[in-house]
Enzyme design. Structure first.
Site, PDB file in Angstrom:
ATOM      1  N   LYS A  48       0.837  -1.200   0.000  1.00 33.77           N
ATOM      2  CA  LYS A  48       0.000   0.000   0.000  1.00 33.77           C
ATOM      3  C   LYS A  48       0.872   1.249   0.000  1.00 33.77           C
ATOM      4  CE  LYS A  48      -3.874  -2.451   1.818  1.00 33.77           C
ATOM      5  NZ  LYS A  48      -4.517  -3.089   2.946  1.00 33.77           N
ATOM      6  N   GLN A  92      -5.428  -2.278   8.898  1.00 35.78           N
ATOM      7  CA  GLN A  92      -5.308  -3.602   8.288  1.00 35.78           C
ATOM      8  C   GLN A  92      -5.970  -4.647   9.186  1.00 35.78           C
ATOM      9  OE1 GLN A  92      -3.936  -4.097   5.185  1.00 35.78           O
ATOM     10  NE2 GLN A  92      -4.538  -6.237   5.348  1.00 35.78           N
ATOM     11  N   ASP A 115     -11.907   1.955   2.932  1.00 36.54           N
ATOM     12  CA  ASP A 115     -12.220   0.531   2.764  1.00 36.54           C
ATOM     13  C   ASP A 115     -13.729   0.338   2.574  1.00 36.54           C
ATOM     14  OD1 ASP A 115     -10.059  -1.279   2.854  1.00 36.54           O
ATOM     15  OD2 ASP A 115      -9.814  -0.999   5.018  1.00 36.54           O
TER      16      ASP A 115
END
Ligand code: GUN
Length: 281
Positions: A48, A92, A115
Site C-alpha cells: 500500500k 489492516q 475501505d
C-alpha cells in the site's frame, strides 16, 4: 478463452489516478495502520505504501505492537480523523483478538473510510448511492468493465458471503442489473447453482475449490481466492488449468483480481481528497 490481465488493467488505472492526483492543489493522503506482526498483513501494508509512492500520494504508516490497547488505537484514529493531510484511514484486518474490530471500523470518519467497511458506507452501497466501494469488489467490477463484459440481465453467482468481498460484490453486480445469487458453505447442491452462472465470482478461500463440472460453458470466471496449494504455491479458489478452456474469460491467480485491490484503494483515497477540496471551496 481470454485470460484477464489484472496487472495491465491495474497499471493503466494507476497511471490515470496519478495523472488526476497531479492536477490537484494538494496530494491525497493515506494512513495505514497495522497492529501486530502478521507476515501477510506486513506485505499488504508495504504494498500500500509503494502504491502511494507510485501514484504521487502522501502516506503515513503506523506499525503498532500486538500489545496495543483498543483505547490507544482509537486515539490514533481520532487524531487522523482531524488531520487534513489524511484523506483515507485504513486499519489492516485482522486486528489482535483483544481489539473489537467493529469499534475500530466505526471510529473511522465515514469520509475517510476508504475501505468502505463502516455502517454508513455499507448502507450507501446497499442503497446504490455510494462514493466508496470495498476495494476487492470494486476491482472486480473494473476488470469486467475493462474487457467490455456485459453484466445486465446475466446470471451472476457469488460464492462467499464475507463483508469484505461476497456481500458488497453481490450488491455491485445487482446495481449493474445482473440477477444475483449468493452461495456459501451451507448452500445445498452448490454445483447446480454455480452451473447456472454466466458470471461466477469465487471468494471462499479454499484452494482449487471450483472444479470443471461446476462451471457453465462460456462462463466468465473471476477468482478472488488467494490461497496456498499443497506445495505452498499461490493459487486461487478455481482449479484454473481444468476450468480455463470451458470459460470465455477467466482471471489467473496471481495476476488477476489481486493487483486491482490496492489500485481501488488509491482510487477511493483520490475520491476522498476531491470531496475534501470540494467541501472547503
Ligand atoms: N484484510 C484483508 N483485506 C483487507 C482490506 O481490504 N482492507 C483491510 N483494512 N484489511 C484487509
Amino acid at each position: 478463452m481470454t485470460i484477464i490481465d489484472g496487472k495491465a488493467v491495474s497499471a493503466n488505472l494507476r497511471e490515470k489516478i496519478k495523472a488526476e492526483a497531479a492536477l490537484l492543489p494538494e496530494k491525497p493522503g493515506l494512513a495505514v495502520i497495522l497492529v501486530g506482526d502478521d507476515p501477510a498483513s506486513q506485505t499488504y501494508v508495504k504494498n500500500k505504501k509503494l502504491a502511494c509512492e507510485q501514484c504521487g500520494f502522501y502516506s503515513e504508516e503506523y506499525r503498532l505492537p500486538a500489545s496495543t490497547t483498543q483505547e490507544e488505537l482509537l486515539l490514533l484514529i481520532e487524531k487522523l480523523n482531524c488531520d487534513d493531510k489524511i484523506n483515507g484511514i485504513l486499519v489492516q484486518l485482522p486486528v489482535p483478538e483483544h481489539i473489537d474490530d467493529v469499534a475500530v471500523i466505526q471510529a473511522i470518519s465515514p469520509e475517510k473510510d476508504v475501505d468502505a467497511f463502516g455502517y454508513e458506507n455499507v448502507g450507501k452501497i446497499m442503497i446504490g448511492n455510494f462514493h466508496y466501494v470495498p476495494c476487492t469488489p470494486a476491482g472486480v467490477m473494473q476488470l469486467l468493465k475493462a474487457y467490455n463484459i456485459e453484466i445486465g440481465g446475466k446470471n451472476a453467482v457469488v460464492v462467499g458471503r464475507s463483508n469484505i468481498v461476497g456481500k458488497p460484490q453481490a450488491m455491485l453486480l445487482l446495481h449493474a442489473n445482473a440477477t444475483v445469487t449468493i452461495a456459501h458453505s451451507k448452500t445445498a447442491n452448490l454445483a447446480d447453482v454455480t452451473k447456472n452462472a454466466d458470471i461466477l465470482v469465487s471468494a471462499v478461500g479454499i484452494p482449487k475449490f471450483i472444479k470443471k463440472d461446476m462451471v457453465k460453458d462460456g462462463a466468465v470466471v473471476i477468482d478472488v481466492g488467494m490461497n496456498r496449494d499443497e506445495n505452498g504455491k499461490l493459487c486461487g479458489d478455481v482449479d484454473f488449468e481444468a476450468v480455463k478452456d470451458k470459460t470465455s474469460y477467466i482471471t489467473p491467480v496471481p495476476g488477476g483480481v489481486g493487483p486491482m485491490t490496492i489500485t481501488m484503494l488509491m482510487q477511493n483515497t483520490l475520491e476522498s481528497k476531491k470531496q475534501q477540496i470540494q467541501k472547503n471551496k
